[in-house]
Structure formats: C-alpha cells, structure tokens
Write an enzyme that holds these catalytic residues in place. Sequence first.
Site, mmCIF file in Angstrom:
data_model
loop_
_atom_site.group_PDB
_atom_site.id
_atom_site.type_symbol
_atom_site.label_atom_id
_atom_site.label_comp_id
_atom_site.label_asym_id
_atom_site.label_seq_id
_atom_site.Cartn_x
_atom_site.Cartn_y
_atom_site.Cartn_z
ATOM 1 N N HIS A 102 0.910 -1.147 0.152
ATOM 2 C CA HIS A 102 -0.063 -0.025 0.173
ATOM 3 C C HIS A 102 0.816 1.285 -0.170
ATOM 4 O O HIS A 102 0.644 2.260 -0.917
ATOM 5 C CB HIS A 102 -0.835 -0.065 1.195
ATOM 6 C CG HIS A 102 -1.837 1.262 1.332
ATOM 7 N ND1 HIS A 102 -3.038 1.155 0.979
ATOM 8 C CD2 HIS A 102 -1.501 2.397 1.824
ATOM 9 C CE1 HIS A 102 -3.738 2.255 1.272
ATOM 10 N NE2 HIS A 102 -2.720 3.309 1.699
ATOM 11 N N GLU A 103 1.857 1.433 0.791
ATOM 12 C CA GLU A 103 2.777 2.619 0.995
ATOM 13 C C GLU A 103 3.618 2.653 -0.280
ATOM 14 O O GLU A 103 3.924 3.737 -0.728
ATOM 15 C CB GLU A 103 3.685 2.365 2.294
ATOM 16 C CG GLU A 103 2.690 2.338 3.378
ATOM 17 C CD GLU A 103 1.896 3.733 3.695
ATOM 18 O OE1 GLU A 103 2.246 4.397 3.199
ATOM 19 O OE2 GLU A 103 1.000 3.426 4.463
ATOM 20 N N HIS A 112 -5.479 6.751 -2.899
ATOM 21 C CA HIS A 112 -6.286 5.739 -2.425
ATOM 22 C C HIS A 112 -7.763 5.618 -3.423
ATOM 23 O O HIS A 112 -8.041 6.569 -3.949
ATOM 24 C CB HIS A 112 -6.910 6.288 -1.097
ATOM 25 C CG HIS A 112 -6.031 6.211 -0.023
ATOM 26 N ND1 HIS A 112 -5.491 7.539 0.952
ATOM 27 C CD2 HIS A 112 -5.128 5.413 0.657
ATOM 28 C CE1 HIS A 112 -4.698 7.249 1.713
ATOM 29 N NE2 HIS A 112 -4.265 5.859 1.457
ATOM 30 N N HIS A 140 1.676 4.352 -2.833
ATOM 31 C CA HIS A 140 1.787 5.847 -2.794
ATOM 32 C C HIS A 140 3.184 6.657 -3.348
ATOM 33 O O HIS A 140 3.017 7.676 -3.752
ATOM 34 C CB HIS A 140 1.758 6.176 -1.255
ATOM 35 C CG HIS A 140 0.352 5.955 -0.725
ATOM 36 N ND1 HIS A 140 -0.761 6.533 -1.376
ATOM 37 C CD2 HIS A 140 -0.149 5.485 0.383
ATOM 38 C CE1 HIS A 140 -1.766 6.340 -0.676
ATOM 39 N NE2 HIS A 140 -1.523 5.536 0.484
#
Length: 1485
Positions: A620-621, A630, A624
């Site tokens: 997830h990170e 998101h 980014h």
Amino acid sequence: MSQEKVELRNYGKHKPVVSSRTTVINRGGSLPFGGGVTSQRSSTLRMSMGGGPSYAAGTLAGLSHKGVNDVISTRDKEKKDMQGLNERFASYIEKVRFLEAQNKALLAEIERLKKLKGFDVSEIKELYENELAECRNVIDDLSKEKAKFDSTLVGLQDALDDEKRERFAAEKENAELRNKLDRLNDQIGEYEGEVATLRGRVNGLEDEVGKLRAANKRLQEDICRLRADLDEETRKRIEAECKAQAIEEDLTFRLNVADAEIKELTALLDRDKGTEMRDIWKGEMSKAVSELQKEYDNQLAAIRADCEMRMESQLRELQAGVNRDNMEAAQAKEEVKKLKSKMGGMNPRIGELEAENAKLLAQLRQLQIDYGDLEADRDREVSDLKTQIETLSMQMEAVMQELQVLQDAKLSLELEISCYRKLLEGEEQSLKHVVESASGARSKGANQLADIVQKSNSGKSDKPDDGGMVFKVQMKSPSSLPMKETSPTDGSNKGLSSSESVGKMVVNRTCRGNITFDNAKADGTVVTLANNTAPGRGSKSTNIQGWKIRRFIKEKEKYSYEIKDNITLGPGQTLNIYTQGSADEAGPNDIVANIITWGGGAGSFQLFDKENDRPSTIAHEMAHTIGITHEQKRSDRDGYVTVHFDAIVEDKVKNFDKDQTYNYHPYDIESIMHYQQEAFSNGNGNTIDVADENLAFLIRSRGSMTYYDVSDILTAYKCSSKCNKKTAPACKYGILNHKCECYCMDGFVGVTCDTIETDSDCGGSIDLTHGEEKIITSPNYPEKYPTGKLCRWVVRNSDGWLPQIIIEDLHLTANTVSHCYHWLEIQYNLPGQTGIRKCGEIVNEKWSASTDSGGTMILTFDSKYVANRPAEAGFRARLKLIGKGCRSEPCVHGKCIQTSPDAKFQCICDIGFKGELCDQMKEKTSLRCSFEVDTKCIFTNIEENDDFQWSLFKGASTSAGTGPTHAYKGQYYMLAEMSNPRIPNDKARLVTKVKFPGVDRCLRFYYSMFGQNVGTLNVLMAGKGRAEEIVWTKSGNQGDRWKEAAIFIPSTTDLKLIIEAVRGNDWDSDIAIDEIIISYGKCREVSKECLTTSNGAEYKGTLSITENGQTCKDWKSVSHSFGTQLNNNVNYCRNPDNKARPWCYTGSGTGSWEYCDVPQCDNDECLHSKNGYEYQGVVSTTKTGRECQRWDSQFPHDHKYSSLSAHENFCRNPNGEQPFPWCYTTDSKIKWDYCDIERCSSSHKPHECKKTEKGIEYFGTISKTMKGRTCKRWDKAGSTKAKSSLGDQENYCRNVGKRDKPWCFTDDPKRKWHYCDIPSCVKPDLTECLQSEYGLEYSGKLNTTEQGLACLPWTQTDLKFYGLNLKGHENYCRNIVIRERPWCYVEQGWDYCKIPRCTASPKECLEDSKGEKYFGTTNTAKDGFMCRRWDSDWVQKKTQGNFMFLKDQENYCRWTKMMPGPWCFTTNPNPKNSYGHEFCNIPYC
C-alpha cells in the site's frame, strides 16, 4: 481587449476529457525557443467528410414506427447540437478576429524588436496564416454540411409520414382478416363441440345398454341361485319334518313304556299298600305325566312355528326378489327400446352436422391458404423493410461518425488556440513538457518500477481467495509525488480473515490464506481453526504463534485472544480453542484461552497474523510513492461506496476527500489501495459502506496488488508505449506490459491470455445471444461430483447484454461456519476480480453481471483445492442475458422485459400488482406463495428479532421422526430445522415485504408440526399504530400430516404479517409451512361444493343439476335399492354406489341418470393449457377487478351454464370455448370479462397420475394409449378446438372435450382416438380393503352390498340383544358374526359386501398398543422359534378349528380378541404355555 484576454486565459486552463478521434494534425517547421530547442511539425488537417447520405427508392418505407420516432428524435438532437456548434464557431471566429487584430499590434511590436535584436518572425506569421486559412475552410465546410443535413431531414420527415399512413392501412386490413378467421374458427369449434357431445352421448347410451344387459344377465343368474337356495330350503324343511316325526314317535314310545312301568308300580303298590296309598300315587303320577305332556306339546309347537315362519320368510323374500327382477328386466328392455329409437333419430342429424362440418373445414382450409399467402407477402415485405432499415442505420452511423470527426476537429482547434496563446505569452518550457509527455518520454526509473510491480504479482497464488479487482489511479508529475503517507495500522483494519458466527450464517464469505475458521459453537464455548490445504499437492504448514482471534458483536470488539503456544498447523489439521468455562471438554491437543466465553449469538470472528498483515501495508505504501492515491478518493466512487464523514477521526478526513482522477479501469473494491470499512473510525460505526454488500468481503482481502492495481500502473506510466503494435500480442483477458507480453487475469494463460484454465472435460467459453438460455452442471449431476475437479466457464456477450446465472439447485460441501470446502465461484462484478463463493444448500438464486463487467461473467466450480472432503450432489444452473435496466431487478412484483441492452425496460406485473415498477398492490387481489422455483414470494427471511432462518427444502426433512416427508403441493416448502446448533426457544421469522391496501384479508396456509418435542408456530400482525400481536398460535405435536390454518386479518394500515417458528425442548421439533394464500375479504368456510376424494363418495353438497344441465329427480320419486336413508337427500347429487363421481336420476326409472359436475377441492391456481380449459381454481375476479357472478344465479345476466352451479363464482372456460378462463360479472353494464390467472411456471412439475376419474386436471407426460399406440402431436392432428387448447402439449394424453378419461389421437385407421391408461394419484386406503380373507379387521366405511343394497344400522338389528359392542359401526360392512367375508343386514335379510383385497405392503410396525392393525410378515415368536401355520393340522386340532379365519395368514404373528398383542403358535417343543402359544417382538411405528 482585456476582457477577451481573460476569457482566453481561463479557457486555456480547462482540461477537456475527449475520446479517441480520427483527426490528425501534422505540422512542419522549426520554432526557436530559448536555448535553441527546436520542434519539427507538419501542418495538415485530414478529416473524413462526406456529402449527405443517399437513399435507394423505398428505403424509408422500411422504418418501423419506433424507428421513425428514433430518427426524428435523433435529428432533433442533431439540430440542437449543430446550432450549439455554430454558436461556438461564431465565438471562435470572433476570437480569431480578435487575435488577428492583436497580431497586427504584435507585428508592429515584432518589427520594432527586429530592428533592435534582428529577430525574424516571418515563419511564425506564415504558420498562423496557414492555420487561420484552414480554420476558415473548416467553417465553410461545416456550413455546407449543415445545409445538406437540413434538406435531408425534411425529406425524411415527409417519407416517414407517407410510411405511417401506408402501415396503418395495412394493419387495419390485417386485423379485419384475423377477426374474420377467428369468427370462422369459433363457428367450427362450436359445431365440433356439438358433434363431440352427440358422439359422447351415443357412446354413453351404448355403455348403458351394455350395463343393462350385464345387469339382466346377473339377475337371471341370481334367480337361478335363488331357485337352488329354495330347493335346498325345501329339502331342509322335509328333513326337519321327518326328524320331528321321529322325535314324536320316540316320545310316544317312551310314554307307552312309562305307562307300562306305572301300571307295574301301581300293581306293586296295590299289593303292598292299601287303597289310599294307591290313590295318592296315582294322582301324583297323573299330574307328573300331564306336566310332561304339556311341556312336550309346547316345545313341539314352538319348533313347528319357528320352522314355518322361517320358511314363509324365505318364500316371501324369494317371491319379492323374483318380482323385482322381473320388473327391472322389463324396465331394462323398455329403456333399450327407447335408446335404440333415439339413436335412430340421431343418425340423420349426425350426418347433417358432419357434412356441414366438412364444408366449413373446406372453407377454413381455403382461408388458411389465403392467409398463408398474405403472411408470406407480409414476411417478404418485412424482410425488405428490415434490409432497408439496416441500410439506413449504417448510413446514420456514418453520419454520426462524421459528426464525431467534426466535434473532435473543433476540440483540436480549441487546443491549438490555447497553445498559441501560451506561445505568445512565452510559456516555452511548459509547452516543451507537454510535448515530451505526449510523445511517451519515460525515464529508466519508470521502466524499473514497472519491472518491480510485475515481479510482485507474477507469482500468482492458486489459493481460493486470490483474484483481482479494478482500481483507479491519480497520476501527478514526478516533481510533485506525495510524501509517504501512513495508512491505518491499528488492528481495526488488518483482519486476515473473517467469518460469520452461527447466529447469522452466510455461506458466501471467503477467508484468505490457508488458515481459517472451521467451526464455532453457538454457545460460545469453543472456536476451531483449520489449515484448509489438502495433504500432498500444494500443501503448506503454518506456524500460528502470535496470531490473534478477535470476537465482534454488533460491530464492536468484545473478546480478544493471542495464541502464545508454538503451534504449527499442517495440511488438513484443526485446532480447538476452548474457553475457561468449558476447559473440562478440552482434549490433550486443544488449548484453553484465558477468557470466560467467546459470546453467543450473532456476530463475527476475525483472525490476525502476528505481522498484522504487514505485506499488504508495505505494498500500500509503496504504491503511494509512485503516485497512486487511495481507491476511495476516486472521482467516481459514489456509485460504489458511501463515505460517512461523521464517523471519521478529525485529522484523517482528507484521506477520504474525492480527487480528480484518471479512472483508467472500473472501481476496484479489492484494491490494495482501498481502506477497510472501519478505517479511522471515531467509534460511530463504519467510515465506508459498500453499495453492493455482497462484495464487502473483498476490501483489503489480499496481501499484494490486484490485477487492476497492476493494470492502472501499466496504463498510467504507458509501459507498453514502445511496443510494436503490429507484432505485440492482442491480450484477450489481460493487458500488455513493459516487456510487450500479456499480463493475464487469474484463470487465464497463453500468449494472448485466451486459454481458460479448466479441466479438459468441463468448463469452457459460452457465447450467449439474447433470448437464448443454456444449462451448466457440475460433473455427474445430480449424482455426486468427483473431487479434484476444476471447471471454469467464461460466459460473455458482445452486444451490450449482461449475463445472468440462476442457480436452480446447489449442494456443495461446507462446514457450519460458512467455510466452503467445495464451491461455485461467481465473478459477476469484474472478470479480473475475486468472485463470491456459493456452497451449502441453495435453491433459485440469481446473480447478474455488473455494468462494469463488459458483458463477461466467470464461473468456477472447485472440488480440487480441498479434495479430501466428501462430495455432494453438485449444482445445476441456468444462464441467460438481461439488459442493464433489468440487472437490479427493478420490477418489485413482476417480470422485467428489455428489447435492447440499454437501461430502458418495461415491467410486466404479477397478478395482483400494478404501477410502473409493479410495486403497488391491487386492493381486491389474492397473493400466493408456493415456494417453487422461478416464483416470487410475499414473505422473506429477516435478520432482526430472530435467531436463525427458515430454509427452502425439498423432499423429506433430514431428521428422522420429525418434519414432513414431502411438500403439501409441488416440490418445495419452508422448513424451520431445529437440530443443533439450535437451542430451546430459538426463533425463525418470515415477514411480508409488500404494502397492503387497508382492507380485510384472510391468511391461509398449510403447516406440519410433527415430532415428539415440537415447539410453537405463531402468526403475528402489526401495522401503523399497532404493535406486534399474536393472532394465531399452535403448539405441540400435530401428527405426521399437513394441516390447514385460516386466519382473519382485519383492515390495517401498513399491515405486516409474521410467521414465527419457536424451537421446542429438543431437536425433534421441526416445523414446516407451504402454500400460503392471502385473499381479499373475510375467510370463507371451505366449500362443501367440492370433492375431497377422487369419486366424491363423501359429497354432501346441494348441487341438483347434472353436467348436461338436467334437473335431478327427487330420490323418493325413483324406485331404487339404496335404502330409505338416501331419500332424505331430496334431489341432490350423490354417489351411493361408488361410481366414478356423484350423479342423480333424471327420469322416473333407475336407468335414467347422469353425472354431476362437482369440482375437486384441491386444484392448481395456474394454467397448464393454452386456454385454461382445465382450470378449477378459486379466482373470482376479472382482470379489470370486477367480481364474478355466481354460476347458479341468472342475475344480472342470463346464461346457459347452470350445470356449473357447484363452481360458485369462480372463473371457468366451459368446453374450452374462449382463449382464456372468464366469468359473467356483477356489473350490469359489462356482461362478461376474462380473468387474470397466471401460467404455471416451468418449475411446476405436474403429477404423473390423475386425481379424478376423468383426469381433466392431468398434465403429465404419458404419450401412449391403453393399446400401446403412440399418440399424435396435438398441433398436427385433431380438431381446431383441440389445437387451440393443446397446441403446446406435444403428444401427451389429455382430456379435452369432457370424455371419460384422458385420451389422444392415434394413427389407428379404425378409430381416430383412444383412451390412455393413467394411474390414479389416490393411494390405496388400507381401511377400504381386506388384509385377510375373512376380513375381521375391516374398519372402512363401505355401506352397500354386492347387489347394490343399502346396509341397515347394526343397532336396528337383532345383534344388539347379544351383548355385542356395536358403537361406531353405524351401517358399515363388518364381519361381526363370523361369516366368509364382511357383510351387513339389508331390509330383506343380509348380504355380503364387495371389498377388494389390499395390494399395498403393510407396515412392519405397531400403530397402536395392541397391534390390532398389524399385518406384517414377522413370523418368529419371543422364544426365538418359528411360528406354526394357522392352517396347519396341529393348530386346527389344538383349537378345534377356532382359528380357520386366519387360514390365509401363513405363519405370521397376528392379533386376536382377548389378546394384549400379536402372537402365534410356536414350534418350540417345550413351550411356556400349555396351549402352545407365544407373543411376538414387533417395534412400534
């Protein structure tokens, strides 16, 4: 000038979203920007422009009325669009003029600068002048095209008006021809009906003649038998007289001997005594002799009187029988003579009708030929029109493409003007950046990033939870990539797996990974974890030390436990985790948690690994850092999720704000970038709710990127831009990556991702077309499927329709905590996304592909992943296509119809509903809930105020000794299954989901409450201002049969009805319901004017008209042999002699009688045939809502159907005369109207037997006659009337035309039709047959003898003086005083009854304490020895023949009077009893 400048600047900031265009602008030349940077362009504008479309002669005539409206609407829209474009062009021209003026000023400034710096702008000037010239040419061309379109539109409108007039004229002529043909068909049908009636009457008369001849023959035989009996009685009388004479002579001899002895005694007395003593003895002896003589005379007189009386009685009986037989024979001869005369008179009429019928048939054939010619002409014309329409459509599509080109050109000009302004303002660097982005420039780092993403997802897991979903990306410039953002890391959003508790069980939840929940007891004592991988292939052991189990109740965490022990679960192993309150139950390999309980009732468990799902957090990170935002921040999220800002902690609200995103792919709930539902919650509930709750389990269910995550990155970074489009593979179920290779969705392999991963003998690609249906099943269905199978189907449609699957029947292995061992996965949302899994027991469940699916649905049957679990029956599913408008099932109580795949739809309402969405209930309507497949129900399971759910069930309930063995009607019913994990007083509820108008109603349903510990069944009602209250209740065991309940429901606003089942004290307390009907008005008593048995012997109604309309004669007025009791029935139809159905006399003689038309009480409330000739239901309102007139009433409308008097005011179609059931109305202005009765659904399986003797209701599949001939198809043989009624019934036997039983047409040259042998649905009643030859056990209700005589009540006979218990036997046949078989007294003596022997197998158990009805085959006594035969010499000698009435019972144990249970004579040589008998061990039923 300044104002126009501002407008231009603002426009330059606009970011239009445009589709791909065919316009190509090439520019050439070089522009000197600072630093010597140059850009080469060629400047030419290429467009595909054409003149106005040309149309062939007659083309416009092919447009349908709907097509005309579409064309007009399209042209109006195009007009408005052209007007808007013209206005925009005018604005652009003004801006160009403004720029020209500005350029002049700038030229002067440039000249001045040239003089200062020697800067030459001639090239820029030439470029601008060329661009402006091209713009002017474009404007001129558009103006010309607009003029052409306007002229073409006028021509189209005129042609359409002409076509409308011609079409209306043709439709009117066609309608007149159809009406004429219908009238002729009706006339022919009436004649055929009359002929059929006459033929039926003749056949009936012939049958009656045969019956009379048989009766006459039988009477002659009876006379012979009576004469033989008379001779026998005479012989016996003579023997009795001879015997009496011998006795008299013997008495005389004895008297003489006595007189001699007396004289001798007298002489002795005289000798021994005196005169006085002699006188005394003489007197005494004389007195004694006198008394003896008197007693003898009395007895002799009594014997003589009795013999004479019996003889006179027998003679009178014989004389009366002979006279009666003579009279009946004379009447029979007279009737035969009349019938012959009547038949002779009918023959000419039949000939005339046949000739007239042949003439009409010839006319009909000619009309059919003419009509066929007209139809052929019409078809050819329609074909031509369709061809012309297709040509027009192609031309219109070309026009639309040209319009699209023009719009794209305009947008291009708009962008160019913006670029010019930027150039003039000196924004060279910005333009350079735009050019580099457009040309696909990409850094080496971007290529490396794509490699990393590819590798992170290349190792696709074969675990059942892997899959993909579609997600959107927000791209930012490399210089503005966001700093690493911290996503929520608290345990609230890192659940590795979850499963519903047994309180609310849902079988489509999935768990990720190989460790999952296997079981959880409802009482909260133990939770079981399992490694769900099978030993061997792909097996994996997992260490669960440090893992956490969290228990949530009402969305709040109640209990938590961390596994401290070093435990590794191998493939297929389980681990029980007990609470402290149940530690005594734990085994040596179980563990005990340091909590008191897990908590009972509804809720969920969640399992967390020791890293708290750390891999997904890293992914997830990482996403980014490369510019991916998101998923819940997407600009199009509102159609997929709802964000509750009031539930978000204050400093995290920005993480939920929408952004302007490039939505390359559909919204992906499964994305690694999507927040969980409770992420950053402030305690006020979920922060995110998913619109489709069935997909909520997908949120953060993976530890790596999904297929659509990868696709977003590949698209955003243009990773495949360097690939050669000619040589690169065309990915079918995948996307091209930076290596110019296809990255495939899960389940697909191959260079182009076009190969489906499935076993070779199942699965594959299914291309559906609209209107087509296909069936898929698991291997071996309906037998058990093999384990180790993987079958994958790809269902698709490329025309815009959406696939839909209807799971008709599914039985796949699952455990008690909603975990699927074997499953059917349905990927209905996105083809690259994990689907829902269905297992357990499912009936009639629908799933439709989403609008994001691209018309593709993937179905996967998997019994391979967990191959060590037992298989079940598998599944059967139906596939079809629906439109986008029908996907959400918008028609609440109706059928959704679409003719095109767009969102436009039409609702065809179910009977009793109205409104655009069929959501309004008609006031005077009845609603039915049969629980069959493909039917909708007014009741639904609820999740509130109950503890478990009702289940749809088929066949016998799973628990022995409780629940029904079958549905009351049809195949399915609703069952409240009370086995574990149910506990006492648990409730299951069904609640109505319709809005009832406020009127009185009646609720009827059938229920089964069988079992030793049955609880309670309640019916509750509630409404506006009215709390829930019980209006009906029943408790305890109600027996092993279906019972009916009828409950009055008073008028209530916002009425809600609830059917509630409450568990009893133990598992054997199942409760079932079926056939729910909510009708308008108060509850009517069950009509007596219907039959509950096949022949109506029980009928006690008041019908007094035959099926041919004849009025019945009073039973008193006819000399019959059914006893005086029948005379109390006035002239009502009855069945005293067990004929096929109730009947009555229509003349003075016993030979004049007819059957009566009395309907059955239990009938289908739907139509099997095309015109519903067989309908016998209770619908009594027309389709316009008018109440039907009673058939026994002639007000307000006179009619000829008095024979239907027993049918009250129910809709009927007498003789199949109309195309639909109808009735006369109570409205004096509307004489009659059709009724609104639904067709029987495909799931309504008719019985393969007939309920009545005539079998009008039979709609099974038998297609052979009694003689074995194959039936002809109804649509190719037979009359027009038969075709109109049964044209869709193939060649199955049916009874149309009111014949005696089902029949069909055959190819027999001697007779066109034959009867069929259809078995009866009526199961043999063991009380109406004999289990033994003597029939001492018979307890049925037959009360007529072999001769048709009525039995007298036993209490009116001499048997009452013998002390026999005659209570309850009334006048039924019995064998009270043992004779050869059951008999009864009649008015002139007694007679045997004709009762058949039982053919059904008797029960091998005792139904009562004594076993009086036991006739099984147990033949071993308690002592273990075999029983002796009842007809053996040993038994007969031992009992002096007292048990000969059991001589046909072999050596089976039987009950006899004065015995406490079944017994027999044992073969034990040393029996316990001197009599030699012993009791038998037989279980109770």
